[in-house]
Design an enzyme around this catalytic site. Structure first.
Site, PDB file in Angstrom:
ATOM      1  N   HIS A  19       0.864  -1.085   0.030  1.00 23.79           N
ATOM      2  CA  HIS A  19      -0.118   0.045  -0.023  1.00 23.79           C
ATOM      3  C   HIS A  19       0.966   1.410  -0.036  1.00 23.79           C
ATOM      4  O   HIS A  19       0.561   2.069  -0.763  1.00 23.79           O
ATOM      5  CB  HIS A  19      -0.741   0.073   1.180  1.00 23.79           C
ATOM      6  CG  HIS A  19      -1.842   1.263   1.450  1.00 23.79           C
ATOM      7  ND1 HIS A  19      -3.264   0.931   1.414  1.00 23.79           N
ATOM      8  CD2 HIS A  19      -1.408   2.452   1.845  1.00 23.79           C
ATOM      9  CE1 HIS A  19      -3.798   2.224   1.425  1.00 23.79           C
ATOM     10  NE2 HIS A  19      -2.755   3.075   1.850  1.00 23.79           N
TER      11      HIS A  19
ATOM     12  N   HIS B 168       1.559   4.271  -2.887  1.00 23.97           N
ATOM     13  CA  HIS B 168       1.718   5.654  -2.939  1.00 23.97           C
ATOM     14  C   HIS B 168       2.966   6.257  -3.543  1.00 23.97           C
ATOM     15  O   HIS B 168       2.750   7.480  -4.342  1.00 23.97           O
ATOM     16  CB  HIS B 168       1.560   5.973  -1.474  1.00 23.97           C
ATOM     17  CG  HIS B 168       0.116   6.171  -0.838  1.00 23.97           C
ATOM     18  ND1 HIS B 168      -0.835   6.944  -1.162  1.00 23.97           N
ATOM     19  CD2 HIS B 168      -0.036   5.267   0.343  1.00 23.97           C
ATOM     20  CE1 HIS B 168      -1.630   6.657  -0.269  1.00 23.97           C
ATOM     21  NE2 HIS B 168      -1.476   5.934   0.539  1.00 23.97           N
TER      22      HIS B 168
HETATM   23  O1  GNR Z   1      -3.998   3.185   8.345  1.00 25.94           O
HETATM   24  C1  GNR Z   1      -3.845   2.463   7.433  1.00 25.94           C
HETATM   25  N1  GNR Z   1      -4.579   1.331   7.613  1.00 25.94           N
HETATM   26  C2  GNR Z   1      -4.712   0.272   6.597  1.00 25.94           C
HETATM   27  C3  GNR Z   1      -5.404  -0.741   6.726  1.00 25.94           C
HETATM   28  C4  GNR Z   1      -5.232  -1.660   5.882  1.00 25.94           C
HETATM   29  C5  GNR Z   1      -4.740  -1.445   4.610  1.00 25.94           C
HETATM   30  C6  GNR Z   1      -3.738  -0.519   4.571  1.00 25.94           C
HETATM   31  C7  GNR Z   1      -3.778   0.710   5.423  1.00 25.94           C
HETATM   32  S1  GNR Z   1      -2.522   1.726   5.369  1.00 25.94           S
HETATM   33  C8  GNR Z   1      -3.595   3.054   6.329  1.00 25.94           C
HETATM   34  C9  GNR Z   1      -2.801   4.300   6.449  1.00 25.94           C
HETATM   35  C10 GNR Z   1      -2.318   4.885   5.132  1.00 25.94           C
HETATM   36  O2  GNR Z   1      -2.924   5.438   4.242  1.00 25.94           O
HETATM   37  N2  GNR Z   1      -0.936   4.629   4.478  1.00 25.94           N
HETATM   38  O3  GNR Z   1      -0.867   5.157   3.261  1.00 25.94           O
HETATM   39 NI    NI Z   2      -2.728   5.331   2.199  1.00 26.94          NI
END
Ligand code: GNR
Ligand code: NI
Length: 170
Positions: free
Chosen positions: A135, A139
């Site tokens: 994730h 970004h």
């Molecule tokens: O806080 C976050 N929780 C989350 C839950 C499931 C999969 C990915 C995340 S990342 C997110 C914080 C965030 O936006 N990171 O870029």
């Molecule tokens: Ni995120």
């Protein structure tokens, strides 16, 4: 230390490809400290520099679970060097507040990068940590979890977001 402002979709900085860090110097360590503070304050389990308006290849992660031995993970210039398997996880994002959806990811990943001391590190991860790494690295490449949704679920997201923007502007 300072709290940073978290950019929200559709802020264009979230679509920028983040630049690599040449050297982990005092300014980069300052950014890392501020990002960690911002992540804990939010609270979130991860944060990428794009989300605080700085398209640089820096991520922080802390799953904040009792059973997790890692604590704060800092990665500069992270790269996925190995990936295998598949899992589905319900994801959210601090830049897409109050929207959650299931996303397909690799089940296991190996990630290389530099730590806050500028030393090379390698992390092997599965489960939530593997999801968080994918994730956050997304970004840095201007990609959001909503980009992984199928066309129907993306459409649901877009409708919800439009409705929310309209309600917010009243
Ligand atoms: O806080 C976050 N929780 C989350 C839950 C499931 C999969 C990915 C995340 S990342 C997110 C914080 C965030 O936006 N990171 O870029
Ligand atoms: Ni995120």
């Amino acid at each position: 230390m300072a709290l940073l402002n978290i950019c929200v979709y559709p802020d264009p900085v979230l679509r920028e490809k983040a630049r690599p860090i040449g050297m982990v110097d005092a300014a980069v360590r300052r950014l890392i400290d501020d990002m960690a503070e911002t992540m804990y304050d939010a609270p979130g389990i991860g944060l990428a520099a794009n989300q605080v308006g700085k398209p640089l290849r820096v991520i922080v992660i802390d799953l904040q679970r009792e059973e997790d031995p890692h604590g704060l993970i800092v990665l500069v210039n992270p790269e996925i060097v190995q990936a295998s398997g598949e899992l589905v996880w319900e994801e959210g994002c601090l830049s897409v507040p109050e929207f959650f959806a299931e996303v397909h990811r690799h089940e296991k990943v190996t990630v290389r990068g530099l730590n806050a001391d500028g030393k090379p590190v390698e992390i092997q991860a599965d489960g939530l940590l593997a999801v968080a790494l994918q994730h956050e690295i997304d970004h840095l490449n201007g990609r959001l979890f909503i980009d992984h949704l199928n066309p129907i679920k993306r459409d649901i997201f877009k409708r919800k977001w439009k409705k929310r923007l309209l309600e917010a502007s009243v």
